[in-house]
Scaffold this active site. Structure first.
Site, PDB file in Angstrom:
ATOM      1  N   LYS A 278       0.833  -1.202   0.000  1.00 15.02           N
ATOM      2  CA  LYS A 278       0.000   0.000   0.000  1.00 15.02           C
ATOM      3  C   LYS A 278       0.864   1.246   0.000  1.00 15.02           C
ATOM      4  CE  LYS A 278      -3.940  -1.809   2.656  1.00 15.02           C
ATOM      5  NZ  LYS A 278      -4.977  -1.537   1.645  1.00 15.02           N
ATOM      6  N   ARG A 352     -10.547 -11.262   1.600  1.00 15.45           N
ATOM      7  CA  ARG A 352     -11.388 -12.294   0.986  1.00 15.45           C
ATOM      8  C   ARG A 352     -10.704 -13.657   1.003  1.00 15.45           C
ATOM      9  NH1 ARG A 352     -11.715  -8.938  -4.497  1.00 15.45           N
ATOM     10  NH2 ARG A 352     -11.356  -7.266  -3.003  1.00 15.45           N
TER      11      ARG A 352
HETATM   12  N1  BES Z   1      -8.268  -3.665   4.299  1.00 20.27           N
HETATM   13  C1  BES Z   1      -8.361  -3.243   2.954  1.00 20.27           C
HETATM   14  C2  BES Z   1      -9.636  -2.455   2.679  1.00 20.27           C
HETATM   15  C3  BES Z   1      -9.662  -1.046   3.193  1.00 20.27           C
HETATM   16  C4  BES Z   1      -8.923  -0.059   2.571  1.00 20.27           C
HETATM   17  C5  BES Z   1     -10.482  -0.706   4.230  1.00 20.27           C
HETATM   18  C6  BES Z   1      -8.989   1.244   3.027  1.00 20.27           C
HETATM   19  C7  BES Z   1     -10.555   0.596   4.689  1.00 20.27           C
HETATM   20  C8  BES Z   1      -9.809   1.569   4.095  1.00 20.27           C
HETATM   21  C9  BES Z   1      -8.365  -4.449   2.025  1.00 20.27           C
HETATM   22  O1  BES Z   1      -7.596  -5.516   2.435  1.00 20.27           O
HETATM   23  C10 BES Z   1      -7.823  -3.990   0.713  1.00 20.27           C
HETATM   24  O2  BES Z   1      -6.684  -3.612   0.692  1.00 20.27           O
HETATM   25  N2  BES Z   1      -8.627  -4.027  -0.333  1.00 20.27           N
HETATM   26  C11 BES Z   1      -8.232  -3.575  -1.612  1.00 20.27           C
HETATM   27  C12 BES Z   1      -8.791  -4.511  -2.625  1.00 20.27           C
HETATM   28  C13 BES Z   1      -8.250  -4.288  -4.033  1.00 20.27           C
HETATM   29  C14 BES Z   1      -6.789  -4.662  -4.088  1.00 20.27           C
HETATM   30  C15 BES Z   1      -9.047  -5.125  -5.000  1.00 20.27           C
HETATM   31  C16 BES Z   1      -8.771  -2.174  -1.825  1.00 20.27           C
HETATM   32  O3  BES Z   1      -9.905  -1.887  -1.414  1.00 20.27           O
HETATM   33  O4  BES Z   1      -8.041  -1.333  -2.348  1.00 20.27           O
HETATM   34 MN    MN Z   2      -5.591  -5.336   1.821  1.00 20.42          MN
END
Ligand code: BES
Ligand code: MN
Ligand code: ZN
Length: 495
Positions: A278, A352
């Site tokens: 990230k 997921r």
């Molecule tokens: N934990 C995150 C989702 C999230 C991001 C929650 C920001 C709250 C604030 C999750 O694991 C994630 O990183 N999801 C990705 C999925 C994508 C790679 C398809 C996302 O939402 O960017």
């Molecule tokens: Mn994630």
């Protein structure tokens, strides 16, 4: 905190503080009028000086007026009478508690819900009163080294009510206190930093709960056991981390042999994104990525405190998502507990992956209903903001039940569509499915991915990414959706 109800006259009840409401503009409630009458018109005279607008949530602490039998009077603005609904009541009551906690009052007598609040029945009046009180008095488990602020002296809250409403308000107060205990548990877990709140810590807290309640048992499985179960999807997420994962299974038995409701919680104690790392801005907030798990443990705390006649199974998938030389790489293919293979195109779509195996594991318990709770997608935050959780299910009746539970509990979840057209976005050339479905409809394709593991189950998914915590000045866990889950379970228990 002790909660109770009282009937009678606002001017005659003995307490350290009488709390009365005023509507905008300068309109006395029945209780305020009573205090005014006994003091020979002092309250109205004070109001007429124009020092108090009665805006919703405004408060002013006054010395006792002549004729009143309490030591102080807290005047609370309720806003316009026509707009005095459940939300305005919560706002006003929270403001009252905040103001009182700055005083030495050990007990108080509130007339803010007397004779009634628009659209709020007696039961929910009691429930919201207890929940709002404990929510307002909550303190984050901070690690500041300076002198701690002294604890508020407030120990007892009495609610002035009509005689006919008393029983229901009392019942609401008791349920509200139990729910608040669950919310507090979830908030504490969410707020703790990831170097304290590890998968092992979550297991320890779950064990502690089981030690306190006879109807609750906990089993904790380590990485070796998880591998033996063949939870290859879950394992692929923990591979990059030095911190050992845990599969935590909670069981609460309050309803004999009835098929249980299973709650499956995403417990990523820190989400760096893994190799698909990230960006660093606000990455600290990814300590909240275990708030689904926290809400499952919180729900168990509440259910056990309230001794609900339901059977409940909790499945918490706890691990970190870290990059390292041993981490899963984009393009890696893993085999889930269900036997289906998954191409991990993005290691940041890890929630997921752990849930897929958690949902499959839930089948062992022949559940009546399965609900997973997860901070799953940033896309859900974009779609619904911080107001509603995303609610996705292929079962219309379950969707309706959860939506109305959220409405009643003031902890909303809003339905989003699912379906074959969206599931197609998950196609992979190399495995049964990919773990991402492209930029469009990200919250929905995440739910569709989970749907690949829930065939034949009565299942719903709650994406709490937008509601589980607040950012900015108010950064901290909210405890949502514990109130929604408890409303759903209470409804079951009363059915
Ligand atoms: N934990 C995150 C989702 C999230 C991001 C929650 C920001 C709250 C604030 C999750 O694991 C994630 O990183 N999801 C990705 C999925 C994508 C790679 C398809 C996302 O939402 O960017
Ligand atoms: Mn994630
Ligand atoms: Zn995550």
């Amino acid at each position: 905190m002790e909660f109770n109800t009282a009937t009678g006259s606002a001017a005659q009840a003995h307490s350290d503080c009488t709390i009365v409401g005023i509507h905008e503009p300068r309109e006395l409630t029945a209780a305020a009028a009573e205090i005014d009458k006994h003091s020979g018109g002092r309250l109205l005279a004070w109001l007429k000086r124009g020092d108090f607008t009665a805006k919703s949530g405004e408060t002013r602490l006054l010395d006792a007026l002549p004729g009143d039998s309490s030591t102080r009077i807290l005047v609370v603005g309720l806003g316009p009478r026509k707009k005095y609904d459940a939300k305005a009541y919560r706002r006003a009551f929270a403001a009252a508690i905040r103001a009182l906690s700055q005083t030495g009052a050990r007990n108080c007598m509130s007339w803010l819900a007397h004779p009634s609040v628009t659209g709020l029945d007696s039961y929910y009046t009691g429930r919201f009163t207890a929940e709002t009180t404990l929510h307002t008095l909550y303190r984050v488990p901070d690690l500041k080294t300076g002198k701690k602020q002294p604890l508020p002296s407030l120990k007892r809250i009495s609610l002035g009510v009509e005689k006919k409403d008393r029983k229901e308000v009392d019942r609401g107060l008791a349920d509200g206190a139990g729910i608040a205990e669950g919310v507090r548990t979830a908030r504490d877990l969410g707020n703790l930093p990831a170097n304290v709140c590890t998968p092992r810590y979550l297991a320890q807290v779950a064990r502690g709960l089981a030690g306190k309640h006879k109807a609750l048992t906990v089993q904790v499985h380590d990485e070796k056991a998880i591998a033996k179960f063949k939870m290859g999807s879950f394992l692929s997420v923990t591979r990059g981390s030095q911190e050992p994962p845990r599969l935590i299974v909670l069981q609460y038995k309050g309803a004999g042999k009835a098929a249980p409701i299973a709650l499956v919680g995403k417990g990523i104690t820190f989400d760096t994104g893994g190799i698909s790392i990230k960006p660093s801005a606000a990455m600290d907030e990814m300590k909240f990525d275990m708030c689904g798990a926290a809400s499952v443990i919180g729900a168990f705390a509440a259910v056990a405190a309230l001794k609900l006649p339901v059977n409940l199974v909790g499945i918490v998938l706890a691990c970190e998502n870290m990059p390292s030389g041993t981490a899963t790489k984009p393009g890696d293919i893993v085999t889930s507990l269900s036997g289906q293979t998954i191409e991990v195109l993005n290691t940041d779509a890890e929630g997921r992956l752990v849930l897929a195996d958690g949902l499959t594991y839930a089948r062992r318990f022949n559940p009546d209903t399965v609900i997973d709770i997860a901070t799953l997608t940033g896309a859900c935050v974009i779609a619904l903001g911080n107001q509603y959780a995303g609610l996705m299910s292929d079962n219309a009746k379950l969707t309706a039940e959860l939506k109305s539970a959220g409405e009643r509990a003031a902890d909303g979840a809003w339905p989003m569509p699912m379906g074959e057209e969206y599931t197609e976005q998950l196609k992979s050339n190399f495995a049964d499915m990919a773990n991402i479905g492209g930029r469009e409809a990200g919250a929905i394709t995440a739910a569709c991915f989970l749907g690949k593991f829930t065939a034949g189950l009565r299942w719903a998914h709650l994406d709490i990414a937008g509601v589980a915590w607040l950012s900015g000045d108010k950064k901290g866990a909210t405890g949502r959706p514990v109130p929604l889950l408890l409303d759903f379970l209470l409804n079951r228990a009363n059915a």
